[in-house]
Write a protein that holds these residues in place. Structure first.
Motif, PDB file in Angstrom:
ATOM      1  N   THR A  72       0.848  -1.190   0.000  1.00  0.00           N
ATOM      2  CA  THR A  72       0.000   0.000   0.000  1.00  0.00           C
ATOM      3  C   THR A  72       0.885   1.243   0.000  1.00  0.00           C
ATOM      4  N   VAL A  73       0.685   2.075  -0.987  1.00  0.00           N
ATOM      5  CA  VAL A  73       1.470   3.305  -1.120  1.00  0.00           C
ATOM      6  C   VAL A  73       0.520   4.486  -0.991  1.00  0.00           C
ATOM      7  N   GLY A  74       0.860   5.415  -0.137  1.00  0.00           N
ATOM      8  CA  GLY A  74       0.026   6.610   0.009  1.00  0.00           C
ATOM      9  C   GLY A  74       0.268   7.552  -1.145  1.00  0.00           C
ATOM     10  N   SER A  75       0.251   8.820  -0.881  1.00  0.00           N
ATOM     11  CA  SER A  75       0.494   9.794  -1.937  1.00  0.00           C
ATOM     12  C   SER A  75       1.983   9.887  -2.252  1.00  0.00           C
ATOM     13  N   VAL A  76       2.278  10.150  -3.499  1.00  0.00           N
ATOM     14  CA  VAL A  76       3.656  10.309  -3.973  1.00  0.00           C
ATOM     15  C   VAL A  76       3.780  11.711  -4.558  1.00  0.00           C
TER      16      VAL A  76
END
Length: 351
Positions: A72-76
């Motif tokens: 799971t990756v949040g905002s980049v």
């Protein structure tokens, strides 16, 4: 794509994209996406990556790889360079698996205006913190001296026949102490206001942030009668921190160094990029920390608080909150100090 959803994405100011991993091509880009990147040819991943600022490319690739691995990756957030202009973008990526294959898709927003406003706010906040510390130093120093002199005067006239002289000496001592306490309470309140707010981490340029924080100290070296230096192993170092809270940590450490470094002394702020960590140091050649305080310096209730060399109050809420804020950032803090030879505080943060 359902007609309603398609109509929404087509009309949206946000950027929407969908990349078919098996077919190695973009299956959908909305008009806002095409306009932001100024695309007039069939887009490819290398083409878009080339538009990302060189300092952000490694970070963007690592976050995309993490997303494609199922994490799971949040905002980049990253910078996009288009000709002579530079804009900021925040991307929310997702990995979607359907019957038609795997899709790397998501939405993004242009945050250039937000970043510009945030930068102005951060500069004002950093300026406020450093000016408050300088003012506290400049106000508390003469007040501390007045209090010390009034105490000595009180001893000299303790047996004087004129009761008014004794009364005046006591009043000077009393009111100077009250003013010092007001300064301390005000600085405590300012630090508590920042420390008590929820942590919001963002990827920032640590070099730029600390340079902004220390700018006023550097500009007031003559008035402070101390030399302040800034050193770094690189011109840019990026790390995820809560900018306001972490600036409070740096500000408090520099303020302490100012208090316990005699006139003509030197304070050095350094940043070193290591293989897995970022190391920040705040060093001074002041009076040092007595050995009896070393073991309990970071504890909440300790006897290590001391007034500065010129009577400055113990501002801030002590090293325990500094340690807490550093640990909120998954970092560690420690120090080396020898009485009479100065102190060095180390903060290590994960890259």
């Amino acid at each position: 794509m359902p007609n309603t959803l398609y109509s929404l994405t087509e009309a949206s100011d946000q950027l929407y994209f969908s990349y078919h991993l098996e077919e190695n091509r973009f299956s959908y880009l909305n008009p806002a996406f095409i306009d932001f990147f100024d695309l007039d040819v069939e887009p490819t991943v290398p083409l878009l990556l080339a538009m990302v600022h060189p300092e952000d490319q490694k970070y963007v690739i690592s976050q995309c790889e993490a997303c494609l691995s199922g994490n799971t990756v949040g905002s980049v957030e990253c910078r996009v360079v288009r000709g002579e202009s530079q804009r900021y973008i925040r991307v929310f990526p997702y990995l979607i698996t359907e019957a038609a294959g795997r899709f790397f898709m998501g939405c993004a927003e242009d945050i250039t205006t937000y970043k510009s406003q945030l930068n102005v706010i951060s500069k004002h906040n950093a300026k406020k913190n450093s000016i408050l510390s300088i003012i506290a130093h400049d106000l508390a120093a003469p007040l501390g001296l007045i209090r010390n002199l009034s105490t000595l005067l009180g001893r000299e006239v303790s047996h004087a026949e004129n009761a008014k002289v004794r009364e005046y000496a006591e009043l000077v001592n009393k009111f100077s102490l009250r003013c010092i306490k007001l300064i301390k309470d005000f600085m405590d309140h300012e630090f508590l206001e920042s420390a008590g707010v929820k942590l919001v981490k963002k990827r920032i340029d640590l070099i730029k942030m600390i340079k902004i924080q220390t700018e006023d100290y550097l500009n007031h070296q003559a008035e402070l009668n101390k030399q302040i230096h800034f050193t770094s192993s690189r011109s840019h170092v990026y790390v995820a921190v809560d900018e306001d809270k972490f600036l409070q940590v740096i500000n408090n450490l520099v303020s302490n160094a100012l208090k316990f470094t005699p006139e003509g002394g030197t304070i050095t702020i350094g940043i070193e990029e290591q293989e897995q960590h970022i190391l920040i140091t705040v060093a001074d050649d002041g009076i040092g920390i007595p050995q009896r305080y070393h073991a309990t310096l970071f504890e909440k209730f300790n006897d290590a608080r001391r007034t500065g060399l010129q009577g400055e109050p113990s501002t801030g809420l002590g090293m325990s909150i500094i340690k807490t804020i550093v640990e909120w950032h998954d970092g560690t803090i420690w120090f080396d100090s020898e009485e009479g030879k100065g102190s060095v505080f180390y903060i290590q943060l994960p890259k």
